[in-house]
Design an enzyme around this catalytic site. Sequence first.
Site, PDB file in Angstrom:
ATOM      1  N   GLU A 185       0.873  -1.166   0.000  1.00 47.26           N
ATOM      2  CA  GLU A 185       0.000   0.000   0.000  1.00 47.26           C
ATOM      3  C   GLU A 185       0.913   1.220   0.000  1.00 47.26           C
ATOM      4  O   GLU A 185       1.610   1.478   0.972  1.00 47.26           O
ATOM      5  CB  GLU A 185      -0.874  -0.055   1.257  1.00 47.26           C
ATOM      6  CG  GLU A 185      -2.006   0.928   1.275  1.00 47.26           C
ATOM      7  CD  GLU A 185      -2.784   0.873   2.604  1.00 47.26           C
ATOM      8  OE1 GLU A 185      -3.281   1.933   2.994  1.00 47.26           O
ATOM      9  OE2 GLU A 185      -2.876  -0.197   3.234  1.00 47.26           O
TER      10      GLU A 185
ATOM     11  N   ASP B  72      -5.270   9.687   9.740  1.00 50.30           N
ATOM     12  CA  ASP B  72      -3.999   9.155  10.226  1.00 50.30           C
ATOM     13  C   ASP B  72      -3.625   9.662  11.608  1.00 50.30           C
ATOM     14  O   ASP B  72      -3.828  10.829  11.937  1.00 50.30           O
ATOM     15  CB  ASP B  72      -2.881   9.491   9.239  1.00 50.30           C
ATOM     16  CG  ASP B  72      -2.976   8.648   7.984  1.00 50.30           C
ATOM     17  OD1 ASP B  72      -3.074   7.415   8.126  1.00 50.30           O
ATOM     18  OD2 ASP B  72      -2.982   9.209   6.879  1.00 50.30           O
TER      19      ASP B  72
END
Lengths: 427, 273
Positions: free
Chosen positions: B56, B67
């Site tokens: 990824e 995040d």
Amino acid sequence: MAEPTPDLTPEPLERLGRFGDFGGRFVPEALIPALEELDEARHKAMVDPEFLGELERLHRTYTGRPSIITEVPRFAEHAGGARVILKREDLNHTGSHKINNVLAQALLTKRMGKTRVIAETGAGQHGVATATAAALMGLECVVYMGKVDTERQALNVARMRMLGAEVVAVPTGSATLKDAINEALRDWVANVGHTHYILGTVTGPHPFPEMVRDFHRIIGVEARSQVLDLTGRLPDAVIACVGGGSNAMGIFHRFIDDPDVRLIGVEAGGEGIESGRHAARFASADPGVLHGTFSYLMQDDDGQTLETHSVSAGLDYPSVGPEHSHLRDTGRAEYRYATDDKAMEAFRLLCRTEGIIPALESSHALAGAIEVGRELGPDALLLVNLSGRGDKDMHTAAEWFGLIDGEAVPEGRAEEPRATGDGRTQL
Amino acid sequence: MTADVTTGPGVESVFARCREEGRAALVCYLPVGFPSVEGSVRAMVAMVEAGADIIEVGIPYTDPVMDGPTVAYAADQALKRGVHVRDVFTATQAVRDAGAPPLVMTYWNLVLRYGVPTFARDLKAAGGAGLITPDLIPDEAADWIGASDETGLDRVFLVAPSSTDQRLAAVTRQCRGFVYAVSHMGVTGARESLGDAAKVIVERTKAVTELPVCVGVGVSGGAQAAEIAAYADGVIVGSALVRCLTEATDEEAGLTALRSLVGELADGVRSGS
């Protein structure tokens, strides 16, 4: 979790909350159920006499609504002699228009059975309003604020803490309003079960832009009838500052169907467009996605968000409410900008001519009014949204104008403003 | 519509192979540009060599709301060092050449700015397998659904513990490649315990789709990977890998730590069933 017979019919996928091409819901899937719950709750509330009655009672007995209008003839001498009327949102409890939206969302929070609210704040006005509503209604409250803003708005940090809120200084990114929103969104994803995010402006994912506008719409509803009562006619222009754009949408919305009334938003021109240090999205930007919505956005060639600048923390934001983008592209509203210098001149002018200390944000609207008044001349009638008061800005103003004993006065800023014969100002 | 198993750009063949081997797939995340573009590419290739099945490839973004601190820090550093969106194609080509399909993880504005059809075309040309889009829901994805259908690229949308059964059905119907199940409510970041929430969301997702379901957010080591591999088709690891690089004294030490952790995770996904 174990539903006996779950209905697996997929919901139709549709683009919700659009103003033309702008708006939408660009958020992590984890937040979609909370946004749907909120959308349902506000639709029900807006037709529920109990909710509307409670909100009306709070506005009457707590906010201080209706807010008055004030005609400012001595200020107007500097605006081409036009007639200038201020809508006094600065006189609301907590000192700005922000309380209109916050009280309504806090009531919604209780209706949804949630016990904790979070908020972002730039200048601190929305944070103070949220901390106030949380204290009033017994809700736990956390306010995220960029570290740079906690420093330039230290007084508001103390106010929020005094009211019982936890204030979290956000050091990441540019450490201003956009980074505070990032952190609030992260908190919301993690705590969405018992937490409502009281977003403070007309941006973010659907239903926030529409809902926050509706909670501020009362500004324009009151002002329109007050101006009609006082002058017997509608204003030629309604002028408001635009950061995210909540006070502007609030005063604009009732006038949208009055085609002869110009709607004028004033963005933060910072140190000038050519300097790159500004927040005038409509003067320089292309549409993009930030914080859940598609709207005009200050971004680089890669789509990375650009840092913005304004003397006013509340206008220091790279995007703008999607309905403003729509009003702009359809031509129903027009947008211009005022530089830091022009806004500070207007700030001082209102102080000296009318005895009213405006917020630095609202001073951008006043600078716009000076410009528009000079363009339209003495027959014009201007309605300006004075969205907040400037007590919080005294530190910035004192430094700018050299008002503290022993400090040097910055060059060119100490002269008295005086009106000249042709209605122009020498500053 | 579905890409050919042997020649298509997507990840379908990886899951077919894992099924044959009776194990879960290991999906490893790193952002391009940290510690440098070249350094991140070397690290991604090292992960393939150490046993990662799918890479990824993250594109650093100024406002990464999904995040946590570890990934946000690496992204911020990468941006300060001048990484550009187009650098992602260098990484996808290198990963593809090393033998694993690269899926690009990106916040939506970067693709929007590049131009959705152009990005899809350039990604395919650079060996890319598709996109994982943490802040794009299928409801807003008409352009991307069209562009991915034209190119055959995979499109991985996310589902979360808060998703209703109706949302699960609607979202998975638009996925291709696999479904990314967020293990718990919150941002990315390694956690010691995932609890039951991950298992519940995988079971609920599998009730509405035939696609592989991979679990991400919070996985930190081999034991957790084994635990998840027992019920999911793939294990996604991000922050724990990024930390190998951010905490290393130099690049070589970072790569050593990274190979060691990926090896441990690769053993984990093989001992889960």
